[in-house]
Structures are given as C-alpha cells and as structure tokens.
Design a protein around this motif. Sequence first.
Motif, PDB file in Angstrom:
ATOM      1  N   LEU A  35       0.816  -1.217   0.000  1.00 33.03           N
ATOM      2  CA  LEU A  35       0.000   0.000   0.000  1.00 33.03           C
ATOM      3  C   LEU A  35       0.850   1.267   0.000  1.00 33.03           C
ATOM      4  O   LEU A  35       0.389   2.323  -0.442  1.00 33.03           O
ATOM      5  N   VAL A  77      -0.816  10.072   5.071  1.00 30.89           N
ATOM      6  CA  VAL A  77      -0.754  10.233   3.618  1.00 30.89           C
ATOM      7  C   VAL A  77      -0.080  11.559   3.282  1.00 30.89           C
ATOM      8  O   VAL A  77      -0.059  12.492   4.085  1.00 30.89           O
ATOM      9  N   LEU A  87      -5.809  12.219   8.864  1.00 31.60           N
ATOM     10  CA  LEU A  87      -5.910  11.725   7.486  1.00 31.60           C
ATOM     11  C   LEU A  87      -7.371  11.634   7.047  1.00 31.60           C
ATOM     12  O   LEU A  87      -7.753  12.154   6.002  1.00 31.60           O
ATOM     13  N   LEU A 124      -8.372   3.148  -4.285  1.00 32.07           N
ATOM     14  CA  LEU A 124      -6.925   3.330  -4.318  1.00 32.07           C
ATOM     15  C   LEU A 124      -6.421   3.063  -5.721  1.00 32.07           C
ATOM     16  O   LEU A 124      -6.951   2.191  -6.421  1.00 32.07           O
ATOM     17  N   LEU A 133      -4.597   2.860   7.756  1.00 37.77           N
ATOM     18  CA  LEU A 133      -3.903   3.943   7.066  1.00 37.77           C
ATOM     19  C   LEU A 133      -3.532   4.977   8.119  1.00 37.77           C
ATOM     20  O   LEU A 133      -4.407   5.577   8.748  1.00 37.77           O
ATOM     21  N   TYR A 169       6.504   2.450   7.005  1.00 32.86           N
ATOM     22  CA  TYR A 169       6.419   3.772   6.398  1.00 32.86           C
ATOM     23  C   TYR A 169       7.533   3.960   5.379  1.00 32.86           C
ATOM     24  O   TYR A 169       8.523   3.221   5.376  1.00 32.86           O
ATOM     25  N   ARG A 181      -0.989  10.330  -1.399  1.00 32.41           N
ATOM     26  CA  ARG A 181      -0.129   9.140  -1.462  1.00 32.41           C
ATOM     27  C   ARG A 181      -0.010   8.531  -0.056  1.00 32.41           C
ATOM     28  O   ARG A 181       0.278   9.233   0.910  1.00 32.41           O
ATOM     29  N   ILE A 182      -0.233   7.233   0.048  1.00 34.59           N
ATOM     30  CA  ILE A 182      -0.118   6.537   1.332  1.00 34.59           C
ATOM     31  C   ILE A 182       1.362   6.414   1.689  1.00 34.59           C
ATOM     32  O   ILE A 182       2.155   5.886   0.917  1.00 34.59           O
ATOM     33  N   LEU A 200      -4.637   7.203  -2.502  1.00 30.01           N
ATOM     34  CA  LEU A 200      -5.985   7.144  -1.937  1.00 30.01           C
ATOM     35  C   LEU A 200      -6.792   8.254  -2.590  1.00 30.01           C
ATOM     36  O   LEU A 200      -6.359   9.413  -2.612  1.00 30.01           O
ATOM     37  N   VAL A 229       1.470   2.967   7.295  1.00 30.04           N
ATOM     38  CA  VAL A 229       0.381   2.021   7.576  1.00 30.04           C
ATOM     39  C   VAL A 229       0.751   1.138   8.762  1.00 30.04           C
ATOM     40  O   VAL A 229       1.917   1.092   9.170  1.00 30.04           O
TER      41      VAL A 229
END
Length: 191
Positions: free
Chosen positions: A28, A110, A126, A148, A107, A181, A45-46, A33, A49
């Motif tokens: 991910l 981002v 977020l 996504l 999540l 991350y 942008r992710i 997103l 997580v």
Amino acid sequence: MQLAVGPLMQKLNRDFYNRDTETVARALLGKILVHHVQGVPRMARIVEVEAYLGPTDLAAHSSKGLTRRTRAMFGPPGHAYVYLIYGMHHCMNVVTEPEGSGTGVLLRAVEPLANVEGSTRGPGLLTRAMGIDLSHYGHDLCSDELHLLEPEDAQAPRIVATPRVGVGYAKEWADKPLRFYIAGNPHISRK
C-alpha cells in the motif's frame, strides 16, 4: 499541488487486497488514496500504515471476535473498516485476506497530492482531510467514490518497519514490527 489522473493509473482490484496482510501493508505504501467529495477528487499518497493480523493479534479489534463494530473487518477483502476513537476521530482500515479473516491495514498517514487541506499526519487527521467518516464503514474500495490507485510513476519505496503506535496493552504483540512507512517521507505521523 494538482495531480492529473492519467490513463496509466489503475484502480487496485480485489485480488490486490486478498493477500497476506503484511504483504498488502507494504504494497500500500506509495499507492494513491482517492475520495470524490461533491465531485472533487481528493488525492493523497499513502506513506504510513499498520498491519493488524486477525483474532490472534491482541492489538486488532478482531481479537474481541465478530461484533457489530468489527463486522466489516471480517468481511470480504477490499472494503473499508472505519471506526471512531475517543468519540471524535475516525480511522480507516483496508480489509485484507479472505472473508472471515478479521485482518486489515490501518492507514496512518498520507502525503497530500490534490484537493487535500489540513494535516494528514495521523489516522484521525488523514480521514478528516480526506472527508472519510462512519458513512464509509464497509465501503467497497473497488468503487468509484472511494478507492486506491497504482500511480503511473510506481517505484518500490524504501520501507522502514517499527512496532505499531499506541498498542502497549497488546502483550507480546506490542513490539512486533507491523508499522511500515516510506523512509524519509516528511508526512509520516511520527519518527
């Protein structure tokens, strides 16, 4: 910054989510997103997580079993598990693995790309910035409203793994490196 959705940006399909949760969590990172709010796409942008590995994971909501709150987490992969914490912050998980698994990926942060205002460094911030709330509980992430994308410029990011945030109560699960991350990204929730 505005981001144009090009023809090469593909929506993630159900098979993407129907895999091992830790694999999905890492995959991910770097995905986009997208949430359409009143016809305007908010895109980010992710960059951070956390993986939650099902009923045996004492930090996962699913460790309490199938309840009204966790029903979506036990549902089919590729759906949103959105919940409220502290009576004021929404958090969004992406449901993973086959139906009944009770697994998901939170999540945490981002990087804003288009039409996103406010801080996005933390799960509650977020969702606020992206306009995601309890009305998205169980939402199909293969839909047009909330989904996504695989970015056109997809490059494998350098990933850092650490213990999850705020799960000290989870006994042996508290120290497992299930927070991921993108190294060096300034939008992560905490270093």
